[in-house]
Scaffold this motif. Structure first.
Motif, PDB file in Angstrom:
ATOM      1  N   UNK A 184     -28.571  72.076  64.666  1.00  0.00           N
ATOM      2  CA  UNK A 184     -27.444  72.889  64.181  1.00  0.00           C
ATOM      3  C   UNK A 184     -26.074  72.331  64.569  1.00  0.00           C
ATOM      4  N   UNK A 185     -26.002  71.026  64.768  1.00  0.00           N
ATOM      5  CA  UNK A 185     -24.726  70.402  65.115  1.00  0.00           C
ATOM      6  C   UNK A 185     -23.983  69.979  63.843  1.00  0.00           C
ATOM      7  N   UNK A 186     -22.680  69.748  63.990  1.00  0.00           N
ATOM      8  CA  UNK A 186     -21.847  69.326  62.869  1.00  0.00           C
ATOM      9  C   UNK A 186     -21.462  67.860  63.033  1.00  0.00           C
ATOM     10  N   UNK A 187     -21.465  67.123  61.924  1.00  0.00           N
ATOM     11  CA  UNK A 187     -21.062  65.723  61.900  1.00  0.00           C
ATOM     12  C   UNK A 187     -19.907  65.548  60.926  1.00  0.00           C
ATOM     13  N   UNK A 188     -19.204  64.456  61.062  1.00  0.00           N
ATOM     14  CA  UNK A 188     -18.208  64.050  60.092  1.00  0.00           C
ATOM     15  C   UNK A 188     -18.689  62.735  59.486  1.00  0.00           C
ATOM     16  N   UNK A 189     -18.707  62.656  58.170  1.00  0.00           N
ATOM     17  CA  UNK A 189     -19.192  61.477  57.464  1.00  0.00           C
ATOM     18  C   UNK A 189     -18.008  60.790  56.796  1.00  0.00           C
ATOM     19  N   UNK A 190     -17.805  59.499  57.117  1.00  0.00           N
ATOM     20  CA  UNK A 190     -16.707  58.724  56.536  1.00  0.00           C
ATOM     21  C   UNK A 190     -17.285  57.448  55.936  1.00  0.00           C
ATOM     22  N   UNK A 191     -16.948  57.177  54.685  1.00  0.00           N
ATOM     23  CA  UNK A 191     -17.374  55.934  54.033  1.00  0.00           C
ATOM     24  C   UNK A 191     -16.179  54.991  53.954  1.00  0.00           C
ATOM     25  N   UNK A 192     -16.413  53.727  54.338  1.00  0.00           N
ATOM     26  CA  UNK A 192     -15.351  52.728  54.381  1.00  0.00           C
ATOM     27  C   UNK A 192     -15.731  51.545  53.491  1.00  0.00           C
ATOM     28  N   UNK A 193     -14.719  50.948  52.873  1.00  0.00           N
ATOM     29  CA  UNK A 193     -14.892  49.701  52.132  1.00  0.00           C
ATOM     30  C   UNK A 193     -13.755  48.760  52.483  1.00  0.00           C
ATOM     31  N   UNK A 194     -14.081  47.640  53.145  1.00  0.00           N
ATOM     32  CA  UNK A 194     -13.047  46.702  53.620  1.00  0.00           C
ATOM     33  C   UNK A 194     -11.951  47.420  54.416  1.00  0.00           C
ATOM     34  N   UNK A 195     -12.377  48.300  55.328  1.00  0.00           N
ATOM     35  CA  UNK A 195     -11.475  49.062  56.201  1.00  0.00           C
ATOM     36  C   UNK A 195     -10.623  50.081  55.449  1.00  0.00           C
ATOM     37  N   UNK A 196     -10.931  50.316  54.179  1.00  0.00           N
ATOM     38  CA  UNK A 196     -10.251  51.362  53.405  1.00  0.00           C
ATOM     39  C   UNK A 196     -11.148  52.599  53.390  1.00  0.00           C
ATOM     40  N   UNK A 197     -10.577  53.745  53.781  1.00  0.00           N
ATOM     41  CA  UNK A 197     -11.355  54.975  53.790  1.00  0.00           C
ATOM     42  C   UNK A 197     -11.595  55.415  52.347  1.00  0.00           C
ATOM     43  N   UNK A 198     -12.871  55.494  51.951  1.00  0.00           N
ATOM     44  CA  UNK A 198     -13.222  55.831  50.582  1.00  0.00           C
ATOM     45  C   UNK A 198     -13.459  57.321  50.395  1.00  0.00           C
ATOM     46  N   UNK A 199     -14.097  57.944  51.367  1.00  0.00           N
ATOM     47  CA  UNK A 199     -14.362  59.376  51.295  1.00  0.00           C
ATOM     48  C   UNK A 199     -14.675  59.909  52.681  1.00  0.00           C
ATOM     49  N   UNK A 200     -14.465  61.185  52.879  1.00  0.00           N
ATOM     50  CA  UNK A 200     -14.739  61.832  54.156  1.00  0.00           C
ATOM     51  C   UNK A 200     -15.209  63.252  53.887  1.00  0.00           C
ATOM     52  N   UNK A 201     -16.271  63.670  54.594  1.00  0.00           N
ATOM     53  CA  UNK A 201     -16.800  65.008  54.380  1.00  0.00           C
ATOM     54  C   UNK A 201     -17.546  65.486  55.614  1.00  0.00           C
ATOM     55  N   UNK A 202     -17.548  66.812  55.857  1.00  0.00           N
ATOM     56  CA  UNK A 202     -18.331  67.357  56.981  1.00  0.00           C
ATOM     57  C   UNK A 202     -19.806  67.463  56.596  1.00  0.00           C
ATOM     58  N   UNK A 203     -20.680  67.503  57.593  1.00  0.00           N
ATOM     59  CA  UNK A 203     -22.112  67.625  57.349  1.00  0.00           C
ATOM     60  C   UNK A 203     -22.718  68.506  58.428  1.00  0.00           C
ATOM     61  N   UNK A 204     -23.449  69.522  58.021  1.00  0.00           N
ATOM     62  CA  UNK A 204     -24.089  70.446  58.950  1.00  0.00           C
ATOM     63  C   UNK A 204     -25.572  70.110  59.067  1.00  0.00           C
TER      64      UNK A 204
END
Length: 887
Positions: A184-204
């Protein structure tokens, strides 16, 4: 009239014969000159192991070879070793002093650095003339042993692409090092491409520590793309892990390559293929051509034998892992042309080259060469559409051999690489005396033979705890795979050590696929025919080189006329003189000294006398950043991590200067110097004070933030171009953001200003983390303070006075001695538990004409099995490697 006509008839025949003689002579002359004037240097590093924990010592031994026969290099005396973190940021540079191609060094992995796959590039100044692709490149894994609270496993279930977007369906299973799920912990998901942040979203996560989610990313060929999973353990500490993101099959570089470069309608051909993602990761495929099914054999490579009946073919390919499909158009089969087949039977004494075609009659020239050394050259023509050539293997030296067929004008028509296995290798062995009991003294006898006779050689030896360290030769390679294979290929080769693990049919077939799908590009045939040679912008270094510029203090129309310049290194370590011309440029060559030293440079112009300014031109690092490497899954070597605390304590006991006996006068001098320094620090000293002069390899740094990276617990530094982000764990105010206060010589500045400060001008960097210490700064210091103090005083660096400049300049890196405890007597150092992963390291072992050498060391408290890796070479360039588990 008849006599004139007769002359005209004979003239073309004479000219053609002359041309036939001229082309081989021109080619031979070109390569002879390459051998004499442009000898190629190569570098190889033997590391003590390939997986470390943060704070570990890395030990390396260097081999530099020269020429086609790859003997230990008598040329360069300086090897640059650049070390990069998992994101590809330059951490440090080592200048290794070479003697007959051999040297050694070490690197202290930052205790508070980032985990990941670190990279190394090693090169000489001379190697820079021939392109960065041929620098030695290798890597090693760094694990955060205290990061076991968050060990996620990510599964990419499905990948689909449409309309410029790639959709991923993923599963995550998160647990700690004991296998307990992060319920039941929360994570943060970040996708990167060549050090550019592509997307970010929480995950339960659910009660089992699991979650499923989807990602939508742009379909772009990023050189690296990775997923960052962030877990906040508490308000002041976050733990993040990074794994690579696979690519859409549309972005994979898929090439079908006919043997020799061409295939001809009606002629049986071998069609090899290779599938490589933009980050260099191979992709395994299957497909059908005609009625023949094919699939990848290893490393994204495979082949199919096929006789084309028409020019145009295409095939649908399927990604074996994710099921993606893609249709590829194959290279056109020539209606009229040449095709090549090479047969390399290991049992035969020759290579067979078969050239087939349907072209009009013409003279052909076959040239066979290895690393620019021509071993066979013959002229011929097709006879009934076929020309066969046998090349004696006795003429061929080990490594990549290139076979090229040219026309009468010297234009290449066909080309094929063939790997020649080494015929002459060093026969190495190692025998253990003693039992692998706790702290028992052990002796190992090393032996080297050539054709059964004792032989000389130079070697490096690593002995590690086989239960903590595994043999990762397949992944990272060896002295054989590097000097004979990857050093002559452009690009990244997947698992280079795999091709030398044995002589089984499947292994040899995989190695031949490398030859079929890679090009050898140290020269071009266009340059050979045009007699164009490499441009030399960098020269062979026989020592440390200092370059500089002399200018008039007050510019005049007459300018400088030239004069003399001299330098004194330290207290007379080196004294050297040179001259400069009217342009004021000077070079001081072949200096030999260790570490950073004070250099006093004095110059006098024949006209302006000493009314001049002197500036030292600092060489810029060849690389500031390279593409990072991210693993497909999180690695957690449990046995190595289990010993982390004991290894770390033993290391501290060995290295802590407070344990050493210091003479009174030395302590007094340090105290006075410290008191003078404290006067300048009006806010006092921080929790941590960094002295740049004590950081090995600091001469490669380009900004002050590199002095902090990985050296202060709880401080995270991210630099991207002109953007800087610094976070200090354990401090912070809800209302003040997260950026600390920056000071330059006690004055508040922004991060961009500090980015412009030359790190060589920095005397110290103080970091304030404790809220009590930072309270003196008020609310501005709520997020901590970074205070930078530059060098000042009468001996200020970088200012010319009376034609004399006093500055600091880095020399050779001073290698540390490997710590091997001596258990005859009890000391503070050996009182602690001994659970070393690297038990013994000898970077340079010289075996004389007796063919034998002995080493002694003590076992640890726990090692029951030793992994021994011995490798090296002799004066003729013959290689040897020996791997054994001692039990």
């Amino acid at each position: 009239m008849k006599r004139i006509l007769l002359l005209i008839l004979f003239l073309p025949i004479f000219t053609q014969a002359q041309i036939q003689e001229e082309l081989p002579s021109k080619i031979q002359g070109y390569f002879d000159r390459i051998q004499k004037e442009y000898p190629t240097e190569k570098a190889y590093l033997h590391l003590d192991k390939r997986t470390y924990t943060l704070g570990d010592d890395l030990w390396f031994s260097t081999y530099v070879t020269a020429g086609s026969t790859q003997i230990p290099s008598p040329l360069s005396k300086t090897l640059y070793v650049d070390i990069f973190d998992g994101d590809g940021m330059l951490l440090e540079q080592r200048k290794v002093q070479l003697e007959n191609g051999r040297g050694y060094g070490d690197y202290k992995i930052p205790r508070f650095g980032k985990p990941g796959q670190y990279q190394i590039k090693a090169y000489t100044a001379w190697m820079r003339n021939f392109g960065e692709d041929f620098f030695h490149s290798t890597a090693f894994n760094v694990i955060d042993a205290e990061g076991g609270s968050f060990l996620p496993q990510v599964t990419f279930r499905e990948i689909s692409a449409s309309n410029g977007q790639v959709k991923y369906l993923l599963d995550v299973q998160a647990a700690d090092q004991s296998g307990n799920p992060l319920a039941n912990k929360s994570l943060e998901i970040i996708a990167w491409g060549d050090q550019e942040k592509l997307t970010q979203q929480p995950l339960q996560l659910n009660a089992q520590g699991q979650a499923s989610f989807s990602l939508n990313l742009p379909e772009k060929p990023f050189k690296s793309q990775f997923l960052e999973l962030v877990f906040a353990e508490n308000e002041s500490y976050t733990n993040s892990q990074r794994i690579s993101i696979p690519y859409s099959l549309n972005l994979v570089d898929i090439q079908f390559l006919p043997e020799g470069g061409h295939w001809v309608v009606g002629k049986k051909s071998t069609l090899a293929f290779r599938a490589i993602s933009p980050d260099g990761t191979p992709v395994e495929l299957k497909g059908i051509l005609g009625e023949q099914e094919f699939k990848s054999l290893f490393g994204g490579m495979g082949k199919v034998e096929f006789t084309p009946e028409k020019s145009d073919y295409s095939t649908e390919l399927i990604d074996l892992k994710y099921g993606q499909k893609r249709t590829i158009t194959l290279p056109k089969a020539d209606l009229e042309g040449l095709a090549m087949q090479v047969v390399n039977n290991p049992a035969a004494s020759y290579l067979t080259v078969l050239v087939q075609g349907n072209i009009p009659p013409q003279n052909l020239l076959l040239v066979s060469q290895t690393r620019g050394l021509i071993n066979y050259m013959i002229q011929g023509t097709l006879n009934n559409g076929v020309w066969g050539v046998r090349i004696p293997k006795e003429n061929l030296i080990a490594g990549i051999n290139q076979i090229t067929v040219l026309n009468g004008d010297g234009a290449p028509l066909l080309e094929r690489l063939v790997f020649i296995q080494p015929k002459e290798m060093l026969d190495l062995s190692a025998n253990l005396s003693g039992n692998l009991n706790s702290r028992e003294k052990l002796q190992i006898t090393l032996s080297n033979q050539v054709f059964g006779n004792p032989a000389e050689g130079t070697f490096s030896l690593s002995i590690t705890d086989a239960d903590q360290v595994k043999d990762e030769t397949n992944t990272f390679g060896s002295i054989f795979s590097d000097l004979l294979l990857t050093s002559d290929l452009k690009g990244k080769l997947y698992q280079p050590g795999y091709y030398f693990k044995d002589q089984e049919v499947e292994t040899l077939e995989a190695l031949d696929l490398v030859m079929l799908t890679h090009g050898w590009r140290r020269f071009s045939w266009e340059n050979v025919i045009a007699q164009e040679f490499p441009k030399l912008d960098h020269f062979i270094e026989s020592g440390i080189t200092i370059e500089g510029q002399i200018t008039e203090q007050q510019e005049t129309k007459k300018g400088l006329s030239g004069g003399k310049v001299s330098a004194i290194v330290g207290e007379g370590i080196e004294i050297i003189s040179s001259e400069f011309g009217p342009n004021g440029r000077f070079i001081l060559r072949d200096l030999v000294y260790q570490d950073t030293a004070t250099v006093a440079i004095t110059a006098e112009d024949n006209r302006a006398k000493n009314f001049i300014d002197i500036e030292v031109v600092r060489p810029e690092a060849v690389f500031q950043k390279i593409t990072g490497i991210y693993p497909p899954q999180i690695e957690w070597p449990a046995a190595l991590i289990a010993t982390f605390r004991e290894r770390n304590l033993q290391q501290q006991l060995n290295e802590d200067p407070d344990i050493l006996d210091l003479e009174g006068v030395t302590v007094e001098a340090q105290t006075i110097e410290r008191e003078e320094e404290e006067v300048r620090k009006v806010y006092g000293s921080g929790d941590v004070s960094i002295n740049p002069d004590k950081i090995p390899g600091n001469v490669a740094f380009t900004n002050v933030f590199q002095l902090i990276q990985g050296r202060v617990a709880g401080v995270q530094v991210f630099v991207s171009g002109l953007d800087v982000s610094v976070q200090i764990r354990g401090v912070g105010s809800i209302n003040s953001g997260t950026t600390p206060l920056f000071l330059l010589d006690n004055m508040p500045v922004d991060a961009a200003t500090l980015l412009q400060v030359n790190p060589r001008d920095v005397a110290s960097v103080d970091v304030f983390k404790d809220p009590a210490r930072a309270a003196i700064f008020g609310s501005q210091g709520a997020n901590g303070v970074i205070a930078v103090y530059t060098k000042s005083g009468a001996g200020i660096s970088g200012v010319t006075i009376g034609g004399t400049l006093v500055t600091q300049y880095g020399g050779y890196s001073s290698p540390r001695e490997f710590y091997a405890p001596q258990y005859e007597t009890k000391t503070v150092e050996n009182a602690a538990a001994d659970k070393r992963a690297t038990i013994f390291w000898a970077p340079k072992i010289e075996i004389d004409s007796s063919g034998r050498a002995e080493v002694e060391f003590y076992n640890t408290d726990i090692a029951k099995r030793h992994l021994l890796i011995l490798e090296g070479m002799d004066k003729q360039g013959r290689l040897g490697r020996f791997v054994k588990i001692l039990e």
